[in-house]
Design a protein around this motif. Structure first.
Motif, PDB file in Angstrom:
ATOM      1  N   LYS A  18      36.029 -28.363  68.049  1.00 35.75           N
ATOM      2  CA  LYS A  18      35.937 -26.904  68.192  1.00 35.75           C
ATOM      3  C   LYS A  18      34.492 -26.441  68.039  1.00 35.75           C
ATOM      4  O   LYS A  18      34.009 -25.567  68.775  1.00 35.75           O
ATOM      5  CB  LYS A  18      36.824 -26.220  67.146  1.00 35.75           C
ATOM      6  N   SER A  19      33.796 -27.024  67.079  1.00 33.53           N
ATOM      7  CA  SER A  19      32.395 -26.669  66.854  1.00 33.53           C
ATOM      8  C   SER A  19      31.537 -27.036  68.061  1.00 33.53           C
ATOM      9  O   SER A  19      30.686 -26.248  68.488  1.00 33.53           O
ATOM     10  CB  SER A  19      31.871 -27.391  65.607  1.00 33.53           C
ATOM     11  N   ASN A  21      32.615 -27.338  71.152  1.00 31.79           N
ATOM     12  CA  ASN A  21      32.982 -26.448  72.260  1.00 31.79           C
ATOM     13  C   ASN A  21      32.252 -25.109  72.169  1.00 31.79           C
ATOM     14  O   ASN A  21      31.835 -24.546  73.193  1.00 31.79           O
ATOM     15  CB  ASN A  21      34.496 -26.201  72.274  1.00 31.79           C
ATOM     16  N   ARG A  22      32.101 -24.603  70.946  1.00 35.01           N
ATOM     17  CA  ARG A  22      31.354 -23.358  70.758  1.00 35.01           C
ATOM     18  C   ARG A  22      29.906 -23.524  71.198  1.00 35.01           C
ATOM     19  O   ARG A  22      29.331 -22.632  71.834  1.00 35.01           O
ATOM     20  CB  ARG A  22      31.416 -22.912  69.290  1.00 35.01           C
ATOM     21  N   GLU A  23      29.327 -24.685  70.861  1.00 32.59           N
ATOM     22  CA  GLU A  23      27.940 -24.936  71.265  1.00 32.59           C
ATOM     23  C   GLU A  23      27.825 -25.074  72.781  1.00 32.59           C
ATOM     24  O   GLU A  23      26.837 -24.641  73.371  1.00 32.59           O
ATOM     25  CB  GLU A  23      27.420 -26.200  70.577  1.00 32.59           C
ATOM     26  N   GLN A  24      28.839 -25.652  73.408  1.00 30.52           N
ATOM     27  CA  GLN A  24      28.853 -25.771  74.865  1.00 30.52           C
ATOM     28  C   GLN A  24      28.817 -24.383  75.514  1.00 30.52           C
ATOM     29  O   GLN A  24      28.079 -24.150  76.479  1.00 30.52           O
ATOM     30  CB  GLN A  24      30.121 -26.509  75.324  1.00 30.52           C
ATOM     31  N   ARG A  25      29.630 -23.488  75.008  1.00 26.29           N
ATOM     32  CA  ARG A  25      29.668 -22.127  75.574  1.00 26.29           C
ATOM     33  C   ARG A  25      28.340 -21.411  75.366  1.00 26.29           C
ATOM     34  O   ARG A  25      27.870 -20.670  76.240  1.00 26.29           O
ATOM     35  CB  ARG A  25      30.826 -21.332  74.946  1.00 26.29           C
ATOM     36  N   LYS A  26      27.734 -21.632  74.212  1.00 24.94           N
ATOM     37  CA  LYS A  26      26.444 -21.016  73.935  1.00 24.94           C
ATOM     38  C   LYS A  26      25.375 -21.539  74.900  1.00 24.94           C
ATOM     39  O   LYS A  26      24.551 -20.775  75.409  1.00 24.94           O
ATOM     40  CB  LYS A  26      26.028 -21.292  72.479  1.00 24.94           C
ATOM     41  N   THR A 123      23.713 -26.215  63.939  1.00 30.32           N
ATOM     42  CA  THR A 123      25.086 -26.733  63.958  1.00 30.32           C
ATOM     43  C   THR A 123      25.095 -28.257  63.931  1.00 30.32           C
ATOM     44  O   THR A 123      25.908 -28.873  63.223  1.00 30.32           O
ATOM     45  CB  THR A 123      25.830 -26.235  65.215  1.00 30.32           C
TER      46      THR A 123
END
Length: 212
Positions: A18-19, A21-26, A123
């Motif tokens: 999940k962490s 994936n958040r970085e991917q979106r960023k 992160t």
């Protein structure tokens, strides 16, 4: 340590995923924003080159090169995040059988790059500490991370690179421009030019952040 005294490996992997994936979106948002700024600077660079204002055009051409390199770096960061995620799925499968994580050279190499990438540094440093505790990676030596940025230098653009960008942006018309400088033309729309200057300045600030 007993497995009953700690969280299950699959729970840890899901949290890490999940962490990531958040970085991917960023990173996706960063890529889109940088591309938009580069496109605006390309248009202004093209106009200046056609007016034979080559000194100003070369300055913008360098910013175009820097922006493109930044985008390439962001794509490389996404690739490293993907590598970690794929390896984590393999780790989860093995952990279900053995009850523990195994050290991964692939994750080690990917994390070596990610912990030095400004956009995801915080992160990834936290994730690195968790992976160390879980036994997925070992402590990384500083001298093993010297190749993180590779040969790509955002601060140096050769004359050949600048000329190539200028030639590309004006579709080969650079060679047709006379040697003598033409009179500078006044801007028709000052508000638009100020906006373009702001975009160039913002891109410079973002690139400076990549170097820090």
């Amino acid at each position: 340590m007993s497995l009953f005294n700690r969280r299950k490996p699959e729970e840890i992997i899901r949290e890490w995923d999940k962490s990531l994936n958040r970085e991917q979106r960023k990173i996706d948002r960063e890529i889109a924003q940088t591309k938009r700024q580069v496109q605006k600077i390309e248009l202004e660079c093209k106009k200046l080159a056609k007016k034979n204002q080559l000194d100003a055009a070369k300055i913008l051409a360098k910013q175009v090169i820097q922006g493109r390199k930044a985008v390439n770096r962001l794509h490389a960061t996404k690739a490293n995040i993907n590598s970690v995620q794929l390896n984590m799925k393999q780790q989860m499968a093995m952990a279900k059988v053995s009850g523990a994580f195994e050290k991964s050279t692939q994750v080690m190499k990917a994390m070596q790059r990610l912990v030095k990438t400004p956009e995801v540094m915080k992160t990834m440093q936290e994730l690195q500490r968790e992976m160390l505790k879980s036994g997925v990676i070992e402590e990384m030596m500083n001298d093993a991370m010297d190749d993180v940025l590779g040969d790509e230098d955002l601060e140096q653009e050769t004359d050949e690179e600048v000329s190539k960008v200028l030639d590309e942006l004006i579709s080969g018309e650079l060679n047709k421009i006379p040697t003598a400088s033409l009179p500078a033309q006044a801007s028709v729309d000052e508000t638009r030019e100020e906006s373009e200057e702001d975009d160039a300045q913002e891109l410079q600030e973002r690139l400076a952040g990549l170097r820090s």
